[in-house]
Design an enzyme around this catalytic site. Structure first.
Site, PDB file in Angstrom:
ATOM      1  N   LYS A 225       0.817  -1.222   0.000  1.00  0.00           N
ATOM      2  CA  LYS A 225       0.000   0.000   0.000  1.00  0.00           C
ATOM      3  C   LYS A 225       0.846   1.265   0.000  1.00  0.00           C
ATOM      4  O   LYS A 225       2.044   1.245   0.291  1.00  0.00           O
ATOM      5  CB  LYS A 225      -0.970  -0.017   1.186  1.00  0.00           C
ATOM      6  CG  LYS A 225      -2.149  -0.953   0.933  1.00  0.00           C
ATOM      7  CD  LYS A 225      -3.282  -0.765   1.900  1.00  0.00           C
ATOM      8  CE  LYS A 225      -4.439  -1.700   1.511  1.00  0.00           C
ATOM      9  NZ  LYS A 225      -5.490  -1.727   2.511  1.00  0.00           N
ATOM     10  N   ARG A 259      -3.733  -9.872   5.078  1.00  0.00           N
ATOM     11  CA  ARG A 259      -4.160  -9.876   3.665  1.00  0.00           C
ATOM     12  C   ARG A 259      -2.976  -9.422   2.823  1.00  0.00           C
ATOM     13  O   ARG A 259      -2.532  -8.284   2.952  1.00  0.00           O
ATOM     14  CB  ARG A 259      -5.363  -8.949   3.489  1.00  0.00           C
ATOM     15  CG  ARG A 259      -5.952  -8.944   2.092  1.00  0.00           C
ATOM     16  CD  ARG A 259      -7.168  -8.028   2.011  1.00  0.00           C
ATOM     17  NE  ARG A 259      -7.771  -8.059   0.693  1.00  0.00           N
ATOM     18  CZ  ARG A 259      -7.363  -7.311  -0.325  1.00  0.00           C
ATOM     19  NH1 ARG A 259      -6.363  -6.473  -0.175  1.00  0.00           N
ATOM     20  NH2 ARG A 259      -7.963  -7.399  -1.495  1.00  0.00           N
TER      21      ARG A 259
HETATM   22  C1  9MG Z   1     -10.282  -5.270  -0.545  1.00  0.00           C
HETATM   23  N1  9MG Z   1      -9.274  -4.701   0.323  1.00  0.00           N
HETATM   24  C2  9MG Z   1      -8.277  -3.846  -0.039  1.00  0.00           C
HETATM   25  N2  9MG Z   1      -7.551  -3.522   1.039  1.00  0.00           N
HETATM   26  C3  9MG Z   1      -8.084  -4.192   2.087  1.00  0.00           C
HETATM   27  C4  9MG Z   1      -7.801  -4.255   3.450  1.00  0.00           C
HETATM   28  O1  9MG Z   1      -6.804  -3.554   3.983  1.00  0.00           O
HETATM   29  N3  9MG Z   1      -8.557  -5.028   4.234  1.00  0.00           N
HETATM   30  C5  9MG Z   1      -9.595  -5.741   3.715  1.00  0.00           C
HETATM   31  N4  9MG Z   1     -10.313  -6.500   4.551  1.00  0.00           N
HETATM   32  N5  9MG Z   1      -9.926  -5.709   2.425  1.00  0.00           N
HETATM   33  C6  9MG Z   1      -9.189  -4.935   1.638  1.00  0.00           C
END
Ligand code: 9MG
Length: 282
Positions: A225, A259
């Site tokens: 990110k 994730r």
């Molecule tokens: C779909 N998506 C993109 N970034 C995310 C994040 O940080 N958490 C979750 N749960 N979904 C995300």
């Protein structure tokens, strides 16, 4: 935690692999599309196979980009992108599939296609989304996002980001429980990068242990990110080390699900971390 027919052991962090069925996601958009511009199911299956070989515990399928500035996708388009993928994965692999969606029709169709979890960056606030989620009986991940992706990074403001994000997540968890979703089927996520400056993200990151203590498993998504890009001044394809470093710091503070795009590197990191921690007391 039960994810449909699957049992997820959250006593150490689990890995959710990102599978974006979108042409425009910030770091891997278009990778599942063939030269004709159509979604290529054989590419999807190859990606899933690789994720599983690397140690992924959940596959998160998304049909709408949520990167800053992205537009909302029409329901039919999102259904088209997501449902065939969920069906294909559920038919061929023994892995829970979560679906990253806010759309009631997609929630329902994904559940019928074999999804095991709903991951909603809008925390089931879209009209009909909560009711749709209740009707599926699936676990849900509720994410904090300030505003919509199109405008969320335009001067986000908080008095106290940790208190506001915690209050929001608890309020949404209680709304879910009141609507009939069992407490043990709720996961919370502070939503790194969703309507937050770098300072907000870092303040929230330092509070992961407090957020993990709210009474629900915590999902953390920081992989590749822009907060990493801002710290390192590096483009998205050079954020692996930053992503793994943050994943480790999140895991050490009690994050239950990570994730990630880079499954193999994150799994290696967790093995090292677990080995050190196991030896700490022994
Ligand atoms: C779909 N998506 C993109 N970034 C995310 C994040 O940080 N958490 C979750 N749960 N979904 C995300």
């Amino acid at each position: 935690m039960n994810l449909g027919p699957y049992q997820l052991d959250l006593s150490s962090p689990c890995i959710m692999a990102v599978l974006n069925a979108t042409p425009d996601s910030f770091s891997d958009g278009g990778q599942l599309y063939g030269s004709s511009g159509c979604l290529d199911l054989s590419r999807v299956l190859k990606h899933v196979e690789a994720f599983l070989a690397e140690g992924a515990d959940i596959i998160d399928v998304g049909g709408e980009s949520t990167r800053p500035g992205s537009a909302i996708v029409a329901v039919d388009e999102e259904l088209d992108r997501v449902v065939s993928i969920v069906e294909a994965i559920a038919a061929r692999f023994d892995v829970p599939v979560s679906v990253d969606t806010s759309t009631p029709e997609v929630i329902q169709a994904s559940a019928s296609a074999g999804a095991s979890m709903i991951n909603d960056v809008r925390a089931l606030q879209r009209d009909g989304a909560l009711e749709a989620a209740v009707s599926t009986d699936l676990p849900v991940c509720l994410v904090h996002m300030a505003g919509e992706p199109k405008i969320m990074q335009q001067s986000p403001r908080y008095q106290d980001v940790v208190a506001e994000v915690s209050d929001f997540l608890l309020a949404r968890a209680h709304a879910c429980e009141d609507a009939g979703i069992d407490r043990c089927k709720i996961v919370l996520d502070p939503g790194f990068g969703f309507g937050k400056t770098l300072e907000h993200n870092l303040t929230l990151f330092r509070a992961i242990s407090d957020l993990s203590a709210l009474g629900f498993p915590l999902l953390v998504g920081v992989s590749r990110k822009s907060m990493i890009g801002e710290i390192l001044n590096k483009p998205v394809n050079q954020r692996l080390v930053g992503s793994v470093a943050l994943a480790m710091l999140a895991a050490q503070q009690g994050a239950a699900i990570l994730r990630v795009h880079d499954v193999a590197a994150t799994v290696d990191m967790l093995k090292i971390m677990n080995a050190v921690e196991e030896r700490k007391d022994g």
